[in-house]
Design an enzyme around this catalytic site. Sequence first.
Site, PDB file in Angstrom:
ATOM      1  N   LYS A  83       0.852  -1.197   0.000  1.00  0.00           N
ATOM      2  CA  LYS A  83       0.000   0.000   0.000  1.00  0.00           C
ATOM      3  C   LYS A  83       0.886   1.245   0.000  1.00  0.00           C
ATOM      4  O   LYS A  83       1.745   1.400   0.880  1.00  0.00           O
ATOM      5  CB  LYS A  83      -0.887  -0.048   1.249  1.00  0.00           C
TER       6      LYS A  83
HETATM    7  C1  E4P Z   1      -8.204   2.428   3.809  1.00  0.00           C
HETATM    8  O1  E4P Z   1      -7.534   1.513   3.418  1.00  0.00           O
HETATM    9  C2  E4P Z   1      -8.050   3.097   5.114  1.00  0.00           C
HETATM   10  O2  E4P Z   1      -7.441   2.189   6.018  1.00  0.00           O
HETATM   11  C3  E4P Z   1      -9.333   3.508   5.747  1.00  0.00           C
HETATM   12  O3  E4P Z   1     -10.464   3.121   5.027  1.00  0.00           O
HETATM   13  C4  E4P Z   1      -9.351   4.848   6.367  1.00  0.00           C
HETATM   14  O4  E4P Z   1     -10.610   5.100   6.939  1.00  0.00           O
HETATM   15  P1  E4P Z   1     -10.883   6.262   7.992  1.00  0.00           P
HETATM   16  O5  E4P Z   1     -11.113   7.522   7.248  1.00  0.00           O
HETATM   17  O6  E4P Z   1     -12.113   5.827   8.711  1.00  0.00           O
HETATM   18  O7  E4P Z   1      -9.651   6.338   8.882  1.00  0.00           O
END
Ligand code: E4P
Length: 215
Positions: A83
Amino acid sequence: MDLYIDTANLDEIKAANDLGILDGVTTNPSLIAKEKIDYGKRLAQICEVVKGPVSAEVIATDFDGMMREGRERAKIAPNIVVKLPCTIDGLKACKAFSDEGVKTNLTLCFQVMQAWMVAKAGAFLVSPFIGRLDDVSEDGMDLIQKIRQVYDNYGFPTKVLAASVRHPNHMVQCALAGADVATVPFNVIQQLLKHPLTDAGLEKFIADYKKAFPG
Ligand code: E4P
């Protein structure tokens, strides 16, 4: 639409996996920080449980660091997806990993052109953050719809992964917009199967039956 769980908590991952319909996992540095455990160690534990794609984010923000960390993460298990952030260095790393045959998830996507560029660089997944856009009075779903259209216009194989999902209605809208994947916190996964009329209806069915056939 595939379902990923958005957490680094092993109990939640196991409980979601037990439902039998979990397709993958996404993690990020904030989620790992909550668990207070070594990132690599937790990723290995997650990959023991879930065989679908498990997104492992790099901490480095420069190209060389991303490549070094990404390669380390990719060695953990064959289902690791590296990622990377939607930045200049992240884009370059995405291209380099794609050329090496390593799958990537380009995260922190907030505008259509980021999604277009990472698709050109061969990203496996792109993660538009819908909840965080809604938080600042923008329309997260509008971004999903536009990315879907651009990818379809040009036949990009990059999958649209709706991230930062906050509630069941986000899921409905994602499915209608044609998101390929939604990554969802455990509490929202639980809400997806809840309806007060289901509970009330079930209670009445059982009560009626027991009244007619006591004992
Ligand atoms: C995506 O891969 C992120 O980990 C995640 O969806 C972030 O979400 P949040 O805005 O609730 O922190």
